[in-house]
Design a protein around this motif. Structure first.
Motif, PDB file in Angstrom:
ATOM      1  N   PHE A   5      38.075  50.211  42.184  1.00 56.35           N
ATOM      2  CA  PHE A   5      37.429  48.947  41.839  1.00 56.35           C
ATOM      3  C   PHE A   5      35.911  49.026  41.998  1.00 56.35           C
ATOM      4  O   PHE A   5      35.165  48.312  41.308  1.00 56.35           O
ATOM      5  CB  PHE A   5      38.001  47.799  42.685  1.00 56.35           C
ATOM      6  CG  PHE A   5      37.566  47.798  44.129  1.00 56.35           C
ATOM      7  CD1 PHE A   5      36.478  47.040  44.541  1.00 56.35           C
ATOM      8  CD2 PHE A   5      38.256  48.534  45.080  1.00 56.35           C
ATOM      9  CE1 PHE A   5      36.079  47.025  45.868  1.00 56.35           C
ATOM     10  CE2 PHE A   5      37.869  48.533  46.402  1.00 56.35           C
ATOM     11  CZ  PHE A   5      36.764  47.776  46.804  1.00 56.35           C
ATOM     12  N   MET A   6      35.410  49.900  42.872  1.00 55.55           N
ATOM     13  CA  MET A   6      33.970  50.041  43.017  1.00 55.55           C
ATOM     14  C   MET A   6      33.344  50.705  41.787  1.00 55.55           C
ATOM     15  O   MET A   6      32.242  50.351  41.368  1.00 55.55           O
ATOM     16  CB  MET A   6      33.649  50.858  44.273  1.00 55.55           C
ATOM     17  CG  MET A   6      33.891  50.111  45.576  1.00 55.55           C
ATOM     18  SD  MET A   6      32.834  48.644  45.736  1.00 55.55           S
ATOM     19  CE  MET A   6      31.220  49.394  45.891  1.00 55.55           C
ATOM     20  N   ALA A   9      33.239  48.074  39.146  1.00 58.13           N
ATOM     21  CA  ALA A   9      32.158  47.127  39.434  1.00 58.13           C
ATOM     22  C   ALA A   9      30.805  47.705  39.037  1.00 58.13           C
ATOM     23  O   ALA A   9      29.969  47.024  38.428  1.00 58.13           O
ATOM     24  CB  ALA A   9      32.171  46.758  40.920  1.00 58.13           C
ATOM     25  N   ASP A 118      32.090  37.485  40.178  1.00 63.32           N
ATOM     26  CA  ASP A 118      32.653  38.351  41.224  1.00 63.32           C
ATOM     27  C   ASP A 118      32.883  39.717  40.589  1.00 63.32           C
ATOM     28  O   ASP A 118      33.930  39.988  40.010  1.00 63.32           O
ATOM     29  CB  ASP A 118      33.961  37.780  41.760  1.00 63.32           C
ATOM     30  CG  ASP A 118      34.461  38.552  42.978  1.00 63.32           C
ATOM     31  OD1 ASP A 118      33.885  39.622  43.276  1.00 63.32           O
ATOM     32  OD2 ASP A 118      35.418  38.099  43.633  1.00 63.32           O
ATOM     33  N   LEU A 120      33.518  42.505  41.730  1.00 64.78           N
ATOM     34  CA  LEU A 120      34.575  43.353  42.295  1.00 64.78           C
ATOM     35  C   LEU A 120      35.942  43.067  41.688  1.00 64.78           C
ATOM     36  O   LEU A 120      36.893  43.811  41.945  1.00 64.78           O
ATOM     37  CB  LEU A 120      34.627  43.178  43.811  1.00 64.78           C
ATOM     38  CG  LEU A 120      33.372  43.619  44.574  1.00 64.78           C
ATOM     39  CD1 LEU A 120      33.543  43.393  46.067  1.00 64.78           C
ATOM     40  CD2 LEU A 120      33.028  45.076  44.287  1.00 64.78           C
ATOM     41  N   THR A 121      36.073  41.995  40.915  1.00 60.64           N
ATOM     42  CA  THR A 121      37.365  41.662  40.297  1.00 60.64           C
ATOM     43  C   THR A 121      37.449  42.128  38.845  1.00 60.64           C
ATOM     44  O   THR A 121      38.407  41.802  38.147  1.00 60.64           O
ATOM     45  CB  THR A 121      37.626  40.149  40.355  1.00 60.64           C
ATOM     46  OG1 THR A 121      36.627  39.464  39.573  1.00 60.64           O
ATOM     47  CG2 THR A 121      37.589  39.642  41.785  1.00 60.64           C
TER      48      THR A 121
END
Length: 214
Positions: A5-6, A9, A118, A120-121
């Motif tokens: 997820f990083m 992002a 957001d 990160l989502t």
């Protein structure tokens, strides 16, 4: 790689920045910050309509942002002051969006996600929309750079060169709507204008040419 997820992002932030950076220069040059607010506020209405219809968020936000851009463009120069048109449409769209979110039945909406973003989502599908939109914005800016720049610096010179300033203004408004749709999940509707204005304003003092600023 995209399972992390990083990484997603970081890629989402990079794609959004690549689209917002050069377009933000035109926002600063043309003093379109309030127009950016109007378009981004309309994004909340797009979120509500998309979720209410069971659609993906990006197409709904994009369609609503385009509709707002076209409405502002059509109403400009019709007797009302430009800031009056923007004020009515901006806050009207935000109010309608918040009401629509509240009335969306059967769907639980995390409003903060779309107001403030957001990163990160972000999902793989979101990345496809973000990079597709960024490629479109960068491609159109590269294609029409001279026309857009001439129409921005001097409408009279643009007319003399066979360039229609109002058409170029429409191109910019549509690109701005695209950036709003791209950035909605990364920075949110309330911070999109800051992403467009602040980097461009910071670069203005350090650049000697429009190209260097972009």
């Amino acid at each position: 790689m995209l399972d992390d997820f990083m990484i997603r992002a970081a890629l989402a932030a990079l794609g959004t920045a690549l689209a917002a950076g050069p377009l933000g220069c035109f926002v600063v040059w043309r003093r379109m910050a309030y127009f950016g607010d109007a378009t981004s506020h309309a994004a909340i209405l797009g979120v509500a309509l998309a979720l209410g219809q069971g659609m993906a968020v990006f197409p709904g936000v994009f369609a609503t942002a385009i509709a707002m851009a076209l409405a502002v463009h059509a109403l400009s120069g019709r007797g009302l002051a430009h800031d009056t048109v923007l004020g009515v449409l901006s806050h009207g769209a935000l109010a309608a969006g918040l009401v629509a979110v509240a009335l969306t039945g059967g769907v639980r909406v995390n409003l903060e996600l779309y107001l403030f973003g957001d990163v990160l989502t972000v999902t793989r599908g979101d990345l496809a929309w973000i990079w597709g939109g960024a490629a479109l914005v960068i491609g159109v800016l590269a294609w029409r750079w001279r026309r857009l720049l001439t129409a921005t610096l001097s409408p009279e010179l643009a007319h003399a060169s066979g360039i229609a300033p109002r058409r170029e203004a429409l191109v910019l408004t549509l690109l701005l709507a695209t950036v709003v749709a791209v950035a909605i999940k990364v920075v949110g509707a309330l911070l999109i204008t800051a992403l467009l204005v602040i980097p461009a304003a910071a670069a203005r003092g350090a650049a000697r040419t429009p190209e260097a600023m972009a």
